[in-house]
Design an enzyme around this catalytic site. Structure first.
Site, PDB file in Angstrom:
ATOM      1  N   GLY A  32      11.408  -7.129  18.194  1.00 34.40           N
ATOM      2  CA  GLY A  32      11.436  -8.595  18.554  1.00 34.40           C
ATOM      3  C   GLY A  32      10.323  -9.385  17.551  1.00 34.40           C
ATOM      4  N   GLY A  47      10.488  -9.518  14.418  1.00 34.86           N
ATOM      5  CA  GLY A  47      10.943  -9.807  12.892  1.00 34.86           C
ATOM      6  C   GLY A  47      11.121 -11.241  12.708  1.00 34.86           C
ATOM      7  N   CYS A  88      14.345 -12.650  13.905  1.00 29.83           N
ATOM      8  CA  CYS A  88      14.958 -11.933  15.275  1.00 29.83           C
ATOM      9  C   CYS A  88      14.852 -12.940  16.116  1.00 29.83           C
ATOM     10  CB  CYS A  88      14.000 -10.834  15.485  1.00 29.83           C
ATOM     11  SG  CYS A  88      13.892 -10.121  16.836  1.00 29.83           S
TER      12      CYS A  88
HETATM   13  P1  5GP Z   1      10.460  -9.356   9.080  1.00 29.99           P
HETATM   14  O1  5GP Z   1       9.876  -8.568   7.998  1.00 29.99           O
HETATM   15  O2  5GP Z   1      11.533 -10.345   8.354  1.00 29.99           O
HETATM   16  O3  5GP Z   1       9.632  -9.928  10.022  1.00 29.99           O
HETATM   17  O4  5GP Z   1      11.200  -8.250  10.102  1.00 29.99           O
HETATM   18  C1  5GP Z   1      12.188  -7.395   9.447  1.00 29.99           C
HETATM   19  C2  5GP Z   1      12.778  -6.578  10.761  1.00 29.99           C
HETATM   20  O5  5GP Z   1      13.308  -7.476  11.524  1.00 29.99           O
HETATM   21  C3  5GP Z   1      14.037  -5.679  10.259  1.00 29.99           C
HETATM   22  O6  5GP Z   1      13.521  -4.491   9.618  1.00 29.99           O
HETATM   23  C4  5GP Z   1      14.689  -5.255  11.535  1.00 29.99           C
HETATM   24  O7  5GP Z   1      13.910  -4.316  12.340  1.00 29.99           O
HETATM   25  C5  5GP Z   1      14.242  -6.675  12.295  1.00 29.99           C
HETATM   26  N1  5GP Z   1      15.707  -7.267  12.202  1.00 29.99           N
HETATM   27  C6  5GP Z   1      16.532  -7.507  11.020  1.00 29.99           C
HETATM   28  N2  5GP Z   1      17.504  -8.380  11.720  1.00 29.99           N
HETATM   29  C7  5GP Z   1      17.376  -8.457  12.974  1.00 29.99           C
HETATM   30  C8  5GP Z   1      18.330  -9.084  13.963  1.00 29.99           C
HETATM   31  O8  5GP Z   1      19.498  -9.651  13.807  1.00 29.99           O
HETATM   32  N3  5GP Z   1      17.660  -9.186  15.035  1.00 29.99           N
HETATM   33  C9  5GP Z   1      16.699  -8.542  15.479  1.00 29.99           C
HETATM   34  N4  5GP Z   1      16.151  -8.418  16.895  1.00 29.99           N
HETATM   35  N5  5GP Z   1      15.739  -7.798  14.601  1.00 29.99           N
HETATM   36  C10 5GP Z   1      16.165  -7.931  13.341  1.00 29.99           C
END
Ligand code: 5GP
Length: 345
Positions: free
Chosen positions: A181, A183, A186
């Site tokens: 959660g 991300g 996300c």
């Molecule tokens: P960020 O670095 O952008 O904060 O987070 C990246 C991570 O978000 C990814 O490695 C993956 O674990 C998560 N993530 C990517 N796409 C999605 C999505 O559509 N839904 C959710 N719940 N998590 C995502």
């Protein structure tokens, strides 16, 4: 129903307290780390920052650039076997130290994994990635994958609690991916109410993993180089980045020009954009758990990389850590009610 009363913290709730340091310059800091993995017994050396296995971030183009500085890319699972073949024809031989092939837990996923490994047995890392690492099916898939590939390094996730980290390590994982959660694209916490503040998840999961001799990746929630430093300070062995690597030349996603400005599309792998692209839309029984956004085009990833690595070296000098390995030991977090000064934002 049960309530845990201990407050759980995210990156925004803390800062790292500076400490007396003998380091004269940030150029004295080594960010490279060496690991021996629990189950595969393989060794690895490099800077433990990873591009996420999202089709907008974990691209072959990203891997070619990041690997030059010994950073890692979890290649997204949507490349065809033919695309893998073309990539291997031109990529440098040592690329296998800096990439993982990603897979889901479906029948088609494991078939494709097998074909790619038959064509490219030199590949070393497998990233088994599901949104909910608590499912029994996922654990069984991990066990089967370990049996099938005894000497490959297996990354498995995502989970956020110590007992599940232990279960995955005991089921064959070398490295456990932590984060539900946090991300940037996300929406799981909004759609389901489920999640765990990332800093506490790292602290608790690192403790569990290190007790067994395994490693963890902090996955998601880093928006600045300071967050990356906090993730390492909390005990992460690797830090995975999505949004911070999005929007570059090497990132996937459409380049959009509007009113003289350029943007790149970035979306979650469970967003309706991704589901439309790969599985013909959002299935009737589920909701999308990801956003689609446009991020300002940031040019080549090299400049961003320097910003992140420079920040991290600076953190290390502030606390007197000559090596990234020492950062956790030298970190004291203070709980705060403020972060950066917003006057000019
Ligand atoms: P960020 O670095 O952008 O904060 O987070 C990246 C991570 O978000 C990814 O490695 C993956 O674990 C998560 N993530 C990517 N796409 C999605 C999505 O559509 N839904 C959710 N719940 N998590 C995502």
């Amino acid at each position: 129903m049960h309530i845990e009363h201990d407050i759980k913290l995210g990156f925004k709730d803390v800062m790292i307290r500076p400490k007396r340091s003998t380091l004269k310059s940030r150029s004295q800091v080594t960010l490279e780390r060496n690991f021996t993995f629990l189950n595969s017994k393989s060794t690895w050396a490099g800077i433990p920052i990873m591009a996420a296995n999202m089709d907008t971030v974990g691209t072959f183009e990203m891997a070619l650039v990041l690997s030059q500085q010994k950073l890692f890319t979890a290649i997204h699972k949507h490349y065809s076997t033919q695309q893998w073949h073309t990539f291997f024809n031109t990529a440098p031989k040592d690329i296998v130290n800096y990439i993982a092939i990603s897979t889901g837990t479906g029948k088609e996923d494991s078939k494709k994994l097998k074909t790619v490994f038959e064509n490219h047995p030199e590949l070393k890392f497998i990233c088994i990635d599901v949104a909910n690492g608590y499912s029994e099916h996922f654990v069984e898939f991990l066990q089967q994958t370990r049996e099938q590939y005894p000497d490959k390094v297996i990354i498995a996730g995502n989970v956020v609690t110590g007992e599940m980290v232990e279960q995955l390590l005991l089921s064959g994982a070398d490295i456990v991916k932590v984060g539900i959660g946090p991300g940037s694209v996300c929406t799981t916490r909004v759609k389901t109410g489920v999640g765990y503040p990332q800093l506490s998840a790292i602290i608790e999961c690192a403790d569990a993993a290190h007790g067994l001799g395994g490693q963890i990746i902090s996955d998601g929630g880093c928006a600045t180089p300071g967050d990356v430093a906090k993730a390492f300070g909390a005990g992460a062995d690797f830090v995975m980045l999505g949004g911070m690597f999005a929007g570059h030349t090497e990132s996937g996603g459409e380049l959009i020009s509007r009113n003289g400005e350029q943007f790149k599309q970035f979306y979650g792998m469970s967003s309706s954009t991704a589901m439309d692209k790969y599985v013909g839309g959002v299935a009737e029984y589920r909701a999308s758990e990801g956003k689609t956004v446009e991020v300002p085009y940031k040019g080549d990833v090299k400049a961003t990389l320097q910003d992140i690595l420079g920040g991290l070296r600076s953190t290390c000098t502030y606390v007197g850590a000559e090596r990234l390995k020492e950062l956790t030991k030298r970190t004291t977090f203070i709980r705060v009610a403020e972060q950066e000064n917003q006057v000019y934002n």
